[in-house]
Design a protein around this motif. Structure first.
Motif, mmCIF file in Angstrom:
data_model
loop_
_atom_site.group_PDB
_atom_site.id
_atom_site.type_symbol
_atom_site.label_atom_id
_atom_site.label_comp_id
_atom_site.label_asym_id
_atom_site.label_seq_id
_atom_site.Cartn_x
_atom_site.Cartn_y
_atom_site.Cartn_z
ATOM 1 N N GLU B 94 -6.479 -10.156 39.239
ATOM 2 C CA GLU B 94 -6.419 -11.631 39.336
ATOM 3 C C GLU B 94 -6.401 -11.972 37.884
ATOM 4 O OE1 GLU B 94 -9.719 -13.535 40.840
ATOM 5 O OE2 GLU B 94 -10.818 -13.010 38.890
ATOM 6 N N ARG B 95 -6.532 -11.118 36.842
ATOM 7 C CA ARG B 95 -6.381 -11.440 35.350
ATOM 8 C C ARG B 95 -4.865 -11.415 34.886
ATOM 9 N NH1 ARG B 95 -10.491 -14.862 33.861
ATOM 10 N NH2 ARG B 95 -12.149 -13.901 34.875
ATOM 11 N N ILE B 96 -4.110 -10.878 35.969
ATOM 12 C CA ILE B 96 -2.692 -10.189 35.378
ATOM 13 C C ILE B 96 -2.007 -11.833 35.525
ATOM 14 C CG2 ILE B 96 -0.831 -9.042 35.918
ATOM 15 C CD1 ILE B 96 -2.671 -6.913 36.597
ATOM 16 N N GLN B 97 -1.309 -12.051 34.316
ATOM 17 C CA GLN B 97 -0.575 -13.244 34.377
ATOM 18 C C GLN B 97 0.786 -13.240 34.464
ATOM 19 O OE1 GLN B 97 -2.020 -16.392 33.638
ATOM 20 N NE2 GLN B 97 -4.120 -15.491 33.359
ATOM 21 N N ASN B 98 1.438 -12.047 34.334
ATOM 22 C CA ASN B 98 2.680 -11.865 34.222
ATOM 23 C C ASN B 98 3.095 -10.290 34.313
ATOM 24 O OD1 ASN B 98 4.208 -10.996 31.970
ATOM 25 N ND2 ASN B 98 3.520 -12.811 31.238
ATOM 26 N N ASN B 99 4.163 -9.688 34.824
ATOM 27 C CA ASN B 99 4.482 -8.565 34.627
ATOM 28 C C ASN B 99 5.764 -8.219 34.348
ATOM 29 O OD1 ASN B 99 5.816 -7.941 37.062
ATOM 30 N ND2 ASN B 99 3.960 -8.223 38.301
ATOM 31 N N GLN B 100 6.169 -7.311 33.411
ATOM 32 C CA GLN B 100 7.528 -7.098 33.010
ATOM 33 C C GLN B 100 7.840 -5.604 33.262
ATOM 34 O OE1 GLN B 100 7.378 -8.782 28.785
ATOM 35 N NE2 GLN B 100 5.951 -9.941 29.978
ATOM 36 N N THR B 101 8.966 -5.372 33.502
ATOM 37 C CA THR B 101 9.575 -3.677 33.422
ATOM 38 C C THR B 101 10.646 -3.870 32.528
ATOM 39 O OG1 THR B 101 11.039 -3.993 35.218
ATOM 40 C CG2 THR B 101 8.849 -3.486 35.961
ATOM 41 N N SER B 102 11.097 -2.748 32.006
ATOM 42 C CA SER B 102 12.236 -2.370 31.365
ATOM 43 C C SER B 102 12.587 -1.202 31.450
ATOM 44 C CB SER B 102 12.074 -3.185 29.821
ATOM 45 O OG SER B 102 11.973 -2.156 28.755
ATOM 46 N N THR B 103 13.999 -0.871 31.551
ATOM 47 C CA THR B 103 14.437 0.362 31.692
ATOM 48 C C THR B 103 15.461 0.672 30.767
ATOM 49 O OG1 THR B 103 14.113 -0.176 33.986
ATOM 50 C CG2 THR B 103 15.119 1.846 33.718
ATOM 51 N N ASN B 104 15.350 1.404 29.787
ATOM 52 C CA ASN B 104 16.416 1.619 29.145
ATOM 53 C C ASN B 104 17.135 2.757 29.464
ATOM 54 O OD1 ASN B 104 15.030 4.330 27.906
ATOM 55 N ND2 ASN B 104 14.223 3.196 26.534
ATOM 56 N N PHE B 105 18.265 3.215 28.702
ATOM 57 C CA PHE B 105 19.195 4.144 28.970
ATOM 58 C C PHE B 105 18.345 5.384 29.429
ATOM 59 C CE2 PHE B 105 22.968 6.784 28.455
ATOM 60 C CZ PHE B 105 23.809 6.124 29.314
ATOM 61 N N LEU B 106 17.701 6.049 28.511
ATOM 62 C CA LEU B 106 16.879 7.299 28.896
ATOM 63 C C LEU B 106 16.006 7.172 30.119
ATOM 64 C CD1 LEU B 106 16.623 10.135 27.499
ATOM 65 C CD2 LEU B 106 14.646 9.105 26.133
ATOM 66 N N HIS B 107 15.199 6.099 30.204
ATOM 67 C CA HIS B 107 14.391 6.230 31.486
ATOM 68 C C HIS B 107 15.507 6.015 32.728
ATOM 69 C CE1 HIS B 107 11.416 3.400 29.016
ATOM 70 N NE2 HIS B 107 10.892 4.048 29.684
ATOM 71 N N ARG B 108 16.655 5.417 32.514
ATOM 72 C CA ARG B 108 17.746 5.303 33.603
ATOM 73 C C ARG B 108 18.215 6.738 34.121
ATOM 74 N NH1 ARG B 108 21.353 0.844 35.778
ATOM 75 N NH2 ARG B 108 19.122 0.230 35.949
ATOM 76 N N MET B 109 18.410 7.406 33.022
ATOM 77 C CA MET B 109 19.029 8.916 33.292
ATOM 78 C C MET B 109 17.814 9.650 33.999
ATOM 79 S SD MET B 109 21.797 9.678 30.795
ATOM 80 C CE MET B 109 21.016 11.170 29.783
ATOM 81 N N LEU B 110 16.623 9.406 33.979
ATOM 82 C CA LEU B 110 15.834 10.200 34.293
ATOM 83 C C LEU B 110 14.952 9.573 35.713
ATOM 84 C CD1 LEU B 110 14.001 11.509 31.102
ATOM 85 C CD2 LEU B 110 15.474 13.077 32.430
ATOM 86 N N GLY B 111 15.594 8.604 36.032
ATOM 87 C CA GLY B 111 15.067 7.678 37.166
ATOM 88 C C GLY B 111 13.610 7.319 36.794
ATOM 89 N N LEU B 112 13.411 6.620 35.650
ATOM 90 C CA LEU B 112 12.091 6.546 35.157
ATOM 91 C C LEU B 112 12.122 4.851 34.817
ATOM 92 C CD1 LEU B 112 11.235 9.183 32.831
ATOM 93 C CD2 LEU B 112 10.370 8.968 35.065
ATOM 94 N N THR B 113 11.119 4.178 34.383
ATOM 95 C CA THR B 113 10.787 2.854 34.069
ATOM 96 C C THR B 113 9.638 2.523 33.195
ATOM 97 O OG1 THR B 113 11.210 0.379 34.723
ATOM 98 C CG2 THR B 113 9.929 1.973 36.062
ATOM 99 N N SER B 114 9.747 1.491 32.579
ATOM 100 C CA SER B 114 8.697 1.407 31.614
ATOM 101 C C SER B 114 7.739 -0.074 32.562
ATOM 102 C CB SER B 114 8.695 0.974 30.429
ATOM 103 O OG SER B 114 9.314 -0.086 30.164
ATOM 104 N N LEU B 115 6.597 -0.289 32.599
ATOM 105 C CA LEU B 115 5.941 -1.307 33.032
ATOM 106 C C LEU B 115 4.818 -1.850 32.153
ATOM 107 C CD1 LEU B 115 5.390 -3.250 35.653
ATOM 108 C CD2 LEU B 115 3.883 -1.137 36.238
ATOM 109 N N SER B 116 4.745 -3.235 31.978
ATOM 110 C CA SER B 116 3.541 -3.610 31.408
ATOM 111 C C SER B 116 3.012 -4.944 32.111
ATOM 112 C CB SER B 116 3.788 -4.172 29.912
ATOM 113 O OG SER B 116 4.574 -5.221 29.904
ATOM 114 N N LEU B 117 1.730 -4.809 32.357
ATOM 115 C CA LEU B 117 0.963 -6.203 33.056
ATOM 116 C C LEU B 117 0.233 -6.694 31.985
ATOM 117 C CD1 LEU B 117 -0.664 -3.617 35.754
ATOM 118 C CD2 LEU B 117 1.584 -4.931 35.933
#
Lengths: 171, 474
Positions: B94-117
């Motif tokens: 409930e303390r999380i105000q927003n979340n963001q993901t960002s997927t750069n090229f390298l992430h995409r190639m490997l089926g990954l992503t990054s996430l920040s809460l």
């Protein structure tokens, strides 16, 4: 009254006038001493030409500021300081030439602390500091018993309506 | 939902390794490529030192991967960190105000992503960051986090059914974006940078001079070259815009708003509707001319790094459309067009208040560069112009539970928030303001950094009203 609002009524201790005079004297003396030392070095070691006039201007400003903040400001500030704390709000008011009114809803209060330095301790006084998510405010010079009572009172008031989650639910 | 403590995805090591290579590239380049042959004196020592440092970093990296875990338990995320000094962090959902993901090229190639809460706390550790995460895992975490009130029993219901898409950018939008963001001019700095880079190695100056004199004699040749350069730069600008703003999609369900964007490297942002602290509407001079507006959602949590601002509704929308969309997404917010202006006497007050900036510039120039003293005049003129503009564009409005303020000159910004989002208010008046019957009004909203709205020289009746309104409505 300039603005048509209900103003807070509690006063702060009048002993703070003397304390402010002493602390401001110390502060200004230190700054003036540093500036004086710089001026001395600048003249002995022939520093770049523009430093001298700059130092003279700064020293002049400091002297004016010293006169104001040692002899004039403390009395006015103490007289104008008002605070009030009730179940809903923290209300603060201070200043004579520039007047400040601050209003903080109790539910936005995040923390409250008391602190004292050596001068305040001598007179058994405390500063009460009230923090919100966006800033913090200090009520200066409140007598020990009152300060501690105030601290626990704010803590109780603020805790009753804890997280902002409740409020968000309502929307 | 409850999980066992988990390690991060093994690819985390790969990403860390790459970022280590990137950060130490200069050292590697210098020591092992430029000075590859030198093995004497301090160079040798530096090589030893670097190798020692690199090995230590790699070992530390592996240890970090072994010891760092995350766990979802009791409606919160528990992070265990630290190799030698252990540390445990618990972040309630409930303390999380927003979340963001960002997927750069390298992430995409490997089926990954990054996430920040993002939580709204003020200390340095205000966010939970997963730099590498498998795509599915990220979706799962998001689902748990987003579905705050959902408990273990009634899970397994994919996506709230009523998630609707409110906006999806088309080719036309992207084209419009490319031109209004002037990204087609981006080629010039790139070319200039390229020129100077190459110049360092091959001293282009001479050949450049030859080229210039050649073209000076054959002026007509410039025309096709210029056209080619324009086409190229428009093309590059368009591609840049597509990468940044392509596939822009805004959607929402009852609880949350979702914004997605980008091609190749994508990013997304999501915020619960009830955690929107305020909205801002920004219009640059160009956008004003083209009747466009950029609406941003203000969150108490951090908003990515400068260039990755995902909290904005599509920045190249026409004003009416942006307003309509805002109203649909946040039915609680109403943007009003007609706002109250400052009374005329305030212009006089603004003009006669002290010109500190001009004074400082004047004194500075008088001491250091007396022949440039005329600059003071220009500064003074600019100060007057900006005060007049400030007077003309400052406006405000209080309606219902809202307060709306607008400031600016050539570009302007409108800020709209609800009363219960205001953290505190302050009113103040100086001696001269009292003579004019006005006062300054300030209110703070949660955001990172804190958003303080200041309205100077508002008539004292309105300020008193505002103060009383705030006190009453709480």
């Amino acid at each position: 009254m300039y603005l048509h609002i209900t103003e807070p009524s509690q006063k702060i201790s009048s002993k703070i006038i003397g304390i402010w005079r002493v602390t401001n004297t110390i502060g200004h003396t230190i700054v003036l001493a540093i500036l004086g030392a710089l001026l001395y070095f600048s003249q002995t070691f022939q520093w770049v030409g523009w430093i001298d006039p700059l130092l003279y201007i700064l020293i002049g400003l400091m002297i004016i500021s010293a006169v104001f903040s040692i002899f004039i400001e403390p009395a006015f500030l103490q007289k104008s300081w008002r605070y009030e704390i009730d179940e809903e709000f923290v209300q603060l008011k201070h200043g004579r030439f520039n007047q400040y009114h601050t209003l903080i809803p109790m539910e936005k209060v995040e923390y409250v602390t008391t602190d004292q330095g050596p001068f305040l301790r001598k007179h058994d006084l405390y500063n009460v500091k009230i923090g919100t998510t966006t800033s913090s405010h200090t009520i200066p010079a409140i007598h020990k018993d009152e300060a501690i009572a105030l601290r626990s009172q704010i803590a109780v008031f603020a805790k009753v309506k804890d997280t902002d989650a409740e409020r968000e639910e309502k929307e | 939902m409850m999980t066992q403590p988990k390690r991060y995805h093994p690819a985390w090591l790969l990403f860390e390794f790459f970022s280590f290579l990137k950060n130490s590239f200069i050292f590697i380049f210098f020591l092992f490529i430029l000075r590859a042959g030198t093995n004497t004196g301090w160079v040798l020592w530096a090589k030893y030192l670097f190798i020692f440092f690199a090995i230590w970093t790699l070992i530390h990296m592996v240890l970090k991967w072994i010891f760092h875990t995350y766990q979802i338990k009791n409606e919160s995320i528990i992070l265990r960190e630290g190799v030698f000094v252990k540390q445990q962090r618990t972040v309630p959902f409930e303390r999380i105000q927003n979340n963001q993901t960002s997927t750069n090229f390298l992430h995409r190639m490997l089926g990954l992503t990054s996430l920040s809460l993002e939580t709204g706390t003020s200390d340095a550790q205000s966010s939970v960051k997963f730099t590498v995460l498998s795509f599915d895992e990220a979706q799962q975490i998001l689902k748990v986090v987003n579905d705050q009130k959902g408990s273990d029993d009634e899970e397994e219901e994919d996506e709230p059914a009523n998630k609707t898409i409110y906006f999806r950018s088309t080719k036309k939008d992207t084209l419009k974006a490319a031109f209004t963001s002037f990204s087609f001019l981006a080629i010039f700095p790139i070319l200039a940078a390229l020129y100077f880079q190459v110049d360092d190695f091959f001293s282009l100056d001479e050949s450049a001079q030859n080229i210039f004199s050649y073209f000076a004699n054959h002026l007509w040749l410039l025309v096709p070259i210029f056209i080619a350069a324009m086409i190229l730069s428009v093309g590059i600008g368009y591609i840049q815009t597509v990468i940044k703003y392509g596939n822009y999609e805004i959607s929402a369900d009852d609880e949350r708003i979702y914004i997605q964007k980008g091609v190749l490297s994508t990013s997304s942002f999501s915020i619960p509707k009830k955690k929107v602290q305020a909205i801002t509407i920004h219009q640059s001079f160009i956008k004003r001319l083209l009747n466009m507006a950029e609406v941003k959602l203000v969150s108490a949590g951090k908003m990515g790094d400068g260039k990755q601002e995902t909290n904005s509704l599509y920045p190249f929308m026409s004003r009416q459309e942006a307003y309509r969309l805002t109203n649909e997404l946040l039915p609680h917010y109403h943007i009003e067009e007609n706002m109250k202006k400052l009374p005329r006497k305030v212009l006089l007050l603004k003009l006669i208040s002290p010109y500190y900036g001009t004074l400082i510039v004047g004194i500075g120039l008088f001491i250091f560069q007396r022949e440039w003293l005329w600059i003071t005049g220009i500064v003074f003129l600019l100060a007057i112009v900006s005060r007049v503009l400030d007077y003309l564009f400052t406006s405000y409005l209080r309606h219902g539970d809202f307060i709306q303020t607008r400031k600016g000159g050539f570009s302007n910004e409108t800020f709209l928030t609800r009363i219960e989002r205001i953290q505190q208010i302050q009113v103040r008046h100086s001696w001269i303001q009292r003579k004019f019957g006005v006062s300054t009004l300030e209110f703070s909203n949660r955001s990172k950094p804190v958003h303080v709205s200041q309205l100077a020289d508002v008539p004292k009746e309105d300020v008193s009203d505002f103060y009383r309104w705030f006190k009453l409505k709480q």
